[in-house]
Design a protein around this motif. Structure first.
Motif, PDB file in Angstrom:
ATOM      1  N   ALA A 126      27.677  -4.304  37.144  1.00 50.58           N
ATOM      2  CA  ALA A 126      26.392  -3.749  37.583  1.00 50.58           C
ATOM      3  C   ALA A 126      25.286  -4.554  36.921  1.00 50.58           C
ATOM      4  CB  ALA A 126      26.282  -2.287  37.203  1.00 50.58           C
ATOM      5  N   CYS A 127      24.391  -5.106  37.752  1.00 53.95           N
ATOM      6  CA  CYS A 127      23.312  -5.963  37.240  1.00 53.95           C
ATOM      7  C   CYS A 127      21.944  -5.292  37.293  1.00 53.95           C
ATOM      8  CB  CYS A 127      23.240  -7.246  38.053  1.00 53.95           C
ATOM      9  SG  CYS A 127      24.770  -8.160  38.078  1.00 53.95           S
ATOM     10  N   TRP A 128      21.838  -4.231  38.107  1.00 50.66           N
ATOM     11  CA  TRP A 128      20.543  -3.594  38.308  1.00 50.66           C
ATOM     12  C   TRP A 128      20.762  -2.132  38.654  1.00 50.66           C
ATOM     13  CZ3 TRP A 128      17.960  -1.080  42.214  1.00 50.66           C
ATOM     14  CH2 TRP A 128      16.566  -0.999  42.100  1.00 50.66           C
ATOM     15  N   GLY A 129      19.918  -1.252  38.142  1.00 51.17           N
ATOM     16  CA  GLY A 129      20.007   0.172  38.419  1.00 51.17           C
ATOM     17  C   GLY A 129      20.225   0.956  37.143  1.00 51.17           C
ATOM     18  N   VAL A 130      20.735   2.175  37.283  1.00 50.19           N
ATOM     19  CA  VAL A 130      21.063   3.030  36.148  1.00 50.19           C
ATOM     20  C   VAL A 130      22.574   3.093  36.050  1.00 50.19           C
ATOM     21  CG1 VAL A 130      20.892   5.341  35.143  1.00 50.19           C
ATOM     22  CG2 VAL A 130      18.959   4.395  36.416  1.00 50.19           C
ATOM     23  N   MET A 183      24.574  14.732  30.293  1.00 49.39           N
ATOM     24  CA  MET A 183      25.671  14.143  31.024  1.00 49.39           C
ATOM     25  C   MET A 183      25.220  12.812  31.619  1.00 49.39           C
ATOM     26  SD  MET A 183      27.958  15.696  34.088  1.00 49.39           S
ATOM     27  CE  MET A 183      26.839  15.548  35.461  1.00 49.39           C
ATOM     28  N   ALA A 184      26.032  11.798  31.442  1.00 53.07           N
ATOM     29  CA  ALA A 184      25.706  10.466  31.947  1.00 53.07           C
ATOM     30  C   ALA A 184      25.888  10.411  33.463  1.00 53.07           C
ATOM     31  CB  ALA A 184      26.589   9.425  31.280  1.00 53.07           C
ATOM     32  N   PHE A 185      25.062   9.587  34.105  1.00 56.32           N
ATOM     33  CA  PHE A 185      25.146   9.410  35.549  1.00 56.32           C
ATOM     34  C   PHE A 185      24.833   7.962  35.891  1.00 56.32           C
ATOM     35  CE2 PHE A 185      20.757  10.273  34.560  1.00 56.32           C
ATOM     36  CZ  PHE A 185      20.036   9.451  35.407  1.00 56.32           C
ATOM     37  N   GLN A 186      25.129   7.585  37.138  1.00 57.05           N
ATOM     38  CA  GLN A 186      24.788   6.256  37.651  1.00 57.05           C
ATOM     39  C   GLN A 186      23.998   6.437  38.930  1.00 57.05           C
ATOM     40  OE1 GLN A 186      28.225   3.427  36.105  1.00 57.05           O
ATOM     41  NE2 GLN A 186      28.714   4.262  38.055  1.00 57.05           N
ATOM     42  N   GLU A 187      23.107   5.476  39.197  1.00 56.02           N
ATOM     43  CA  GLU A 187      22.288   5.590  40.403  1.00 56.02           C
ATOM     44  C   GLU A 187      21.820   4.220  40.858  1.00 56.02           C
ATOM     45  OE1 GLU A 187      18.148   7.790  41.553  1.00 56.02           O
ATOM     46  OE2 GLU A 187      19.546   8.847  40.259  1.00 56.02           O
ATOM     47  N   ILE A 188      21.850   3.998  42.149  1.00 58.53           N
ATOM     48  CA  ILE A 188      21.356   2.787  42.802  1.00 58.53           C
ATOM     49  C   ILE A 188      21.804   1.522  42.068  1.00 58.53           C
ATOM     50  CG2 ILE A 188      19.369   1.649  43.848  1.00 58.53           C
ATOM     51  CD1 ILE A 188      17.859   4.277  43.692  1.00 58.53           C
ATOM     52  N   LEU A 189      23.100   1.357  41.930  1.00 59.55           N
ATOM     53  CA  LEU A 189      23.626   0.177  41.254  1.00 59.55           C
ATOM     54  C   LEU A 189      23.779  -0.987  42.217  1.00 59.55           C
ATOM     55  CD1 LEU A 189      26.453   1.526  38.935  1.00 59.55           C
ATOM     56  CD2 LEU A 189      24.228   0.648  38.283  1.00 59.55           C
ATOM     57  N   HIS A 190      23.343  -2.139  41.785  1.00 60.47           N
ATOM     58  CA  HIS A 190      23.608  -3.385  42.491  1.00 60.47           C
ATOM     59  C   HIS A 190      24.604  -4.139  41.631  1.00 60.47           C
ATOM     60  CE1 HIS A 190      20.453  -3.176  45.594  1.00 60.47           C
ATOM     61  NE2 HIS A 190      19.906  -2.360  44.710  1.00 60.47           N
ATOM     62  N   ALA A 191      25.729  -4.506  42.230  1.00 57.82           N
ATOM     63  CA  ALA A 191      26.802  -5.106  41.447  1.00 57.82           C
ATOM     64  C   ALA A 191      27.327  -6.374  42.102  1.00 57.82           C
ATOM     65  CB  ALA A 191      27.937  -4.102  41.272  1.00 57.82           C
ATOM     66  N   ILE A 192      27.963  -7.201  41.284  1.00 60.26           N
ATOM     67  CA  ILE A 192      28.653  -8.394  41.762  1.00 60.26           C
ATOM     68  C   ILE A 192      30.074  -8.347  41.217  1.00 60.26           C
ATOM     69  CG2 ILE A 192      26.560  -9.794  41.940  1.00 60.26           C
ATOM     70  CD1 ILE A 192      27.318 -11.112  39.278  1.00 60.26           C
ATOM     71  N   THR A 193      30.969  -9.087  41.849  1.00 55.23           N
ATOM     72  CA  THR A 193      32.348  -9.154  41.382  1.00 55.23           C
ATOM     73  C   THR A 193      32.649 -10.567  40.923  1.00 55.23           C
ATOM     74  OG1 THR A 193      32.998  -7.402  42.893  1.00 55.23           O
ATOM     75  CG2 THR A 193      34.756  -8.753  41.984  1.00 55.23           C
ATOM     76  N   LEU A 194      33.083 -10.691  39.677  1.00 56.49           N
ATOM     77  CA  LEU A 194      33.456 -11.957  39.072  1.00 56.49           C
ATOM     78  C   LEU A 194      34.871 -11.808  38.525  1.00 56.49           C
ATOM     79  CD1 LEU A 194      30.079 -12.504  37.207  1.00 56.49           C
ATOM     80  CD2 LEU A 194      30.819 -13.668  39.278  1.00 56.49           C
ATOM     81  N   GLU A 195      35.371 -12.796  37.799  1.00 53.57           N
ATOM     82  CA  GLU A 195      36.691 -12.704  37.181  1.00 53.57           C
ATOM     83  C   GLU A 195      36.556 -12.308  35.717  1.00 53.57           C
ATOM     84  OE1 GLU A 195      38.885 -16.330  37.601  1.00 53.57           O
ATOM     85  OE2 GLU A 195      38.768 -16.291  39.791  1.00 53.57           O
TER      86      GLU A 195
END
Length: 139
Positions: free
Chosen positions: A79-83, A1-13
């Protein structure tokens, strides 16, 4: 099963390659399967704008789209960094390096040949069109 963890994200257009009405599942006029381009790799296509990444050799992948922009110009969370969860473009085993397919999906990268285009390492396994978890290693 896929998961996400400690994501660092930015918002663009979102550009036109990402922005597309997906609607609510089951309602008239909604696209099927309603996924849009969520959980696919993206690249910068203009000032504060991102679009769907492809397998172009010199392309700079910046992350994975986390939402479903409904039109060009709408917010695209990247998401730029993390899982992160990513849509697989073929069979991928845990521990294998991945690169981007022609439609922004994760596919197996062959090292050392694909070293420059590697964007992460699969943490979970999956087949085509399944969500896998990828430890991001984007530029």
């Amino acid at each position: 099963m896929a998961f996400q963890e400690i994501l660092h994200a930015i918002t663009l257009e979102a550009d036109a390659s990402l922005g597309g009405y997906t609607g609510v599942p089951g309602l008239p006029g909604s696209a099927e399967p309603n996924g849009g381009n969520q959980y696919r790799f993206v690249k910068v296509t203009g000032a504060v704008t991102v679009g769907l990444a492809d397998a172009t050799a010199d392309e700079v992948v910046v992350g994975v789209l986390q939402n479903k922009p409904q039109d060009a110009g709408h917010a695209a969370t990247v998401a730029c960094w993390g899982v992160s969860k990513v849509v697989a473009g073929g069979d991928v085993a845990a521990g294998e390096p991945v690169k981007v397919s022609n439609d922004g999906r994760a596919v197996l990268a062959t090292l050392p040949t694909d070293a420059a285009s590697k964007v992460g390492v699969a943490v979970t396994a999956g087949a085509a069109d399944e969500l896998i978890s990828v430890l991001l290693q984007v530029s």
